[in-house]
Enzyme design. Structure first.
Site, PDB file in Angstrom:
ATOM      1  N   ARG A 216       2.967  21.575 -38.287  1.00 41.73           N
ATOM      2  CA  ARG A 216       4.096  21.809 -37.377  1.00 41.73           C
ATOM      3  C   ARG A 216       3.616  22.400 -36.051  1.00 41.73           C
ATOM      4  O   ARG A 216       4.114  22.030 -34.978  1.00 41.73           O
ATOM      5  CB  ARG A 216       5.124  22.733 -38.044  1.00 41.73           C
ATOM      6  CG  ARG A 216       6.377  22.916 -37.198  1.00 41.73           C
ATOM      7  CD  ARG A 216       7.471  23.643 -37.948  1.00 41.73           C
ATOM      8  NE  ARG A 216       7.108  25.016 -38.242  1.00 41.73           N
ATOM      9  CZ  ARG A 216       7.850  25.857 -38.968  1.00 41.73           C
ATOM     10  NH1 ARG A 216       8.996  25.438 -39.494  1.00 41.73           N
ATOM     11  NH2 ARG A 216       7.464  27.085 -39.189  1.00 41.73           N
TER      12      ARG A 216
ATOM     13  N   ARG B  28       2.012  31.506 -10.815  1.00 39.63           N
ATOM     14  CA  ARG B  28       3.355  31.060 -11.179  1.00 39.63           C
ATOM     15  C   ARG B  28       3.789  29.829 -10.402  1.00 39.63           C
ATOM     16  O   ARG B  28       3.809  29.823  -9.170  1.00 39.63           O
ATOM     17  CB  ARG B  28       4.359  32.195 -10.957  1.00 39.63           C
ATOM     18  CG  ARG B  28       5.725  31.854 -11.525  1.00 39.63           C
ATOM     19  CD  ARG B  28       6.732  32.987 -11.391  1.00 39.63           C
ATOM     20  NE  ARG B  28       7.989  32.579 -12.014  1.00 39.63           N
ATOM     21  CZ  ARG B  28       8.867  31.743 -11.455  1.00 39.63           C
ATOM     22  NH1 ARG B  28       8.650  31.259 -10.251  1.00 39.63           N
ATOM     23  NH2 ARG B  28       9.970  31.401 -12.101  1.00 39.63           N
TER      24      ARG B  28
ATOM     25  N   TYR C 134       4.992  29.075 -31.561  1.00 33.32           N
ATOM     26  CA  TYR C 134       4.489  30.050 -32.528  1.00 33.32           C
ATOM     27  C   TYR C 134       4.676  29.537 -33.941  1.00 33.32           C
ATOM     28  O   TYR C 134       5.371  28.546 -34.170  1.00 33.32           O
ATOM     29  CB  TYR C 134       5.197  31.400 -32.346  1.00 33.32           C
ATOM     30  CG  TYR C 134       6.619  31.423 -32.855  1.00 33.32           C
ATOM     31  CD1 TYR C 134       7.637  30.760 -32.174  1.00 33.32           C
ATOM     32  CD2 TYR C 134       6.948  32.087 -34.029  1.00 33.32           C
ATOM     33  CE1 TYR C 134       8.945  30.768 -32.655  1.00 33.32           C
ATOM     34  CE2 TYR C 134       8.254  32.106 -34.515  1.00 33.32           C
ATOM     35  CZ  TYR C 134       9.238  31.440 -33.812  1.00 33.32           C
ATOM     36  OH  TYR C 134      10.519  31.438 -34.294  1.00 33.32           O
TER      37      TYR C 134
ATOM     38  N   LEU D 204      15.112  23.195 -36.490  1.00 35.45           N
ATOM     39  CA  LEU D 204      13.693  23.347 -36.765  1.00 35.45           C
ATOM     40  C   LEU D 204      13.423  22.832 -38.181  1.00 35.45           C
ATOM     41  O   LEU D 204      14.175  23.171 -39.105  1.00 35.45           O
ATOM     42  CB  LEU D 204      13.286  24.817 -36.673  1.00 35.45           C
ATOM     43  CG  LEU D 204      11.792  25.029 -36.897  1.00 35.45           C
ATOM     44  CD1 LEU D 204      10.995  24.586 -35.678  1.00 35.45           C
ATOM     45  CD2 LEU D 204      11.478  26.479 -37.225  1.00 35.45           C
TER      46      LEU D 204
ATOM     47  N   GLU E 129      21.857  25.162 -38.066  1.00 33.44           N
ATOM     48  CA  GLU E 129      21.015  26.009 -38.920  1.00 33.44           C
ATOM     49  C   GLU E 129      21.399  27.449 -38.617  1.00 33.44           C
ATOM     50  O   GLU E 129      22.448  27.698 -38.032  1.00 33.44           O
ATOM     51  CB  GLU E 129      19.531  25.726 -38.640  1.00 33.44           C
ATOM     52  CG  GLU E 129      19.169  25.924 -37.181  1.00 33.44           C
ATOM     53  CD  GLU E 129      17.719  25.591 -36.849  1.00 33.44           C
ATOM     54  OE1 GLU E 129      16.856  25.644 -37.732  1.00 33.44           O
ATOM     55  OE2 GLU E 129      17.463  25.312 -35.661  1.00 33.44           O
TER      56      GLU E 129
ATOM     57  N   LYS F 150       8.962  24.528 -32.156  1.00 30.22           N
ATOM     58  CA  LYS F 150       9.049  25.962 -32.471  1.00 30.22           C
ATOM     59  C   LYS F 150       8.574  26.780 -31.270  1.00 30.22           C
ATOM     60  O   LYS F 150       7.488  27.369 -31.278  1.00 30.22           O
ATOM     61  CB  LYS F 150       8.239  26.269 -33.738  1.00 30.22           C
ATOM     62  CG  LYS F 150       8.615  27.598 -34.385  1.00 30.22           C
ATOM     63  CD  LYS F 150       8.053  27.675 -35.786  1.00 30.22           C
ATOM     64  CE  LYS F 150       8.158  29.051 -36.395  1.00 30.22           C
ATOM     65  NZ  LYS F 150       9.511  29.576 -36.509  1.00 30.22           N
TER      66      LYS F 150
ATOM     67  N   HIS G 205       6.291  26.124 -11.593  1.00 30.44           N
ATOM     68  CA  HIS G 205       6.891  25.422 -12.730  1.00 30.44           C
ATOM     69  C   HIS G 205       5.999  24.310 -13.275  1.00 30.44           C
ATOM     70  O   HIS G 205       5.966  24.052 -14.468  1.00 30.44           O
ATOM     71  CB  HIS G 205       8.244  24.815 -12.339  1.00 30.44           C
ATOM     72  CG  HIS G 205       9.330  25.840 -12.204  1.00 30.44           C
ATOM     73  ND1 HIS G 205       9.277  26.864 -11.271  1.00 30.44           N
ATOM     74  CD2 HIS G 205      10.492  26.005 -12.881  1.00 30.44           C
ATOM     75  CE1 HIS G 205      10.361  27.606 -11.397  1.00 30.44           C
ATOM     76  NE2 HIS G 205      11.114  27.109 -12.359  1.00 30.44           N
TER      77      HIS G 205
END
Ligand code: PMP
Length: 291
Positions: A52, A100, A33, A205, A180, A147, A102
């Site tokens: 990014r 579903r 995101y 990040l 962070e 992210k 993996h």
């Protein structure tokens, strides 16, 4: 005014916006995101956010759902439809919908959602007073530079902070070095007046605000060192602050029981915040929404 969300090619009422239960973001947190500030109708550092976003996707081998240019068209329309002059644009891309399993599904298009809402940053009172943070062990995975929407450890950390009357956390590794915060980058000003923040790498990040503030500080002739620092060093610092898209540059006046300086936002932090606000006021490019 009812809010509008962009979901996989359509603008829909926010209240009814939905994705499939087998979206991999929902089942595996298999997505990324971006949060971009909108200031006086203009996006802040949009290019940095798209760079990014593209990097996060590429690290996870998720294709771009559309070009950065096309993302900008959707972003602008989402901001416009939600009448956002000062607020945030949220963009999320997942590996898409598949039964579903993996393993990465073949030939599945990524899923794209964008939303926008008004409201940005802490209140004037919070900015004036500064915030308290707590130190907490960093229990996240080894690729914090991506992210991802996998924010459970960050959410737990923020919750712990809240329970102790704090706004954020200074997360640290087992050797006591600060990485962070749960949703921002951590900074200190040493007794000698040097600005210090952890260098980029897999442990943090790469904040877009961090990147911008380094430029602003260097232009102002403030010495900047990108190096790791410990929680102990932070507690002995002259000033502390954090940076993020929504908080800009926010003073930290206490860690755990340790009061920083005289307990009020430091002079350099205030100056950097003022310069960041000046940068925002000088943004160029088309205004996406004005009223
Ligand atoms: N670190 C983490 C863990 C974050 O979630 C954020 C905010 N998304 C940041 C740093 C700050 O990044 P930015 O300045 O791009 O908002």
């Amino acid at each position: 005014m009812s809010r509008v969300a962009y979901v996989n090619g359509r603008y829909v009422r926010h209240a009814e916006a939905a994705v499939h239960i087998e979206d991999r973001g929902y089942q595996f947190s298999d997505g990324i995101y971006e949060v971009t500030a909108i200031w006086k109708g203009r996006p802040v550092d949009l290019e940095g956010h798209w760079i990014r976003l593209e990097r996060s996707l590429s690290e996870l081998e998720i294709p771009m759902p559309m070009s950065a240019k096309a993302l900008t068209v959707v972003a602008r329309e989402t901001v416009r439809r939600n009448l956002v002059r000062n607020g945030i644009l949220y963009t999320q891309i997942t590996r898409g919908v598949a039964p579903r399993n993996h393993l990465f599904p073949a030939n599945t298009p990524p899923a794209l959602v964008m939303t926008a809402r008004s409201g940005l940053g802490p209140s004037a009172a919070v900015i004036e007073k500064g915030v308290k943070v707590i130190g907490l062990p960093d229990i996240r995975w080894g690729r914090r530079d991506i992210k991802t929407v996998s924010l459970l450890p960050n959410a737990i950390a923020k919750q712990r902070a809240h329970e102790q009357g704090a706004a954020e956390t200074f997360l640290y590794t087992p050797d006591g070095v600060v990485t962070e915060c749960s949703s921002s980058n951590a900074w200190m000003v040493t007794k000698e007046g040097v600005l210090v923040t952890r260098p980029l790498g897999h442990d943090i990040l790469g904040g877009i605000t961090r990147q911008r503030l380094i430029l602003i500080a260097k232009e102002a002739g403030v010495p900047v060192e990108e190096r790791p620092f410990t929680l102990e060093e932070a507690k002995a610092a002259r000033e502390l602050f954090l940076t993020s898209t929504t908080n800009f540059c926010l003073s930290v006046v206490q860690i755990d029981e340790t009061v920083i300086g005289n307990g009020h936002p430091g002079g350099l932090t205030r100056e950097l915040r003022a310069q960041y606000m000046e940068f925002l006021d000088k943004l160029e490019g088309p205004v996406w929404y004005d009223h």
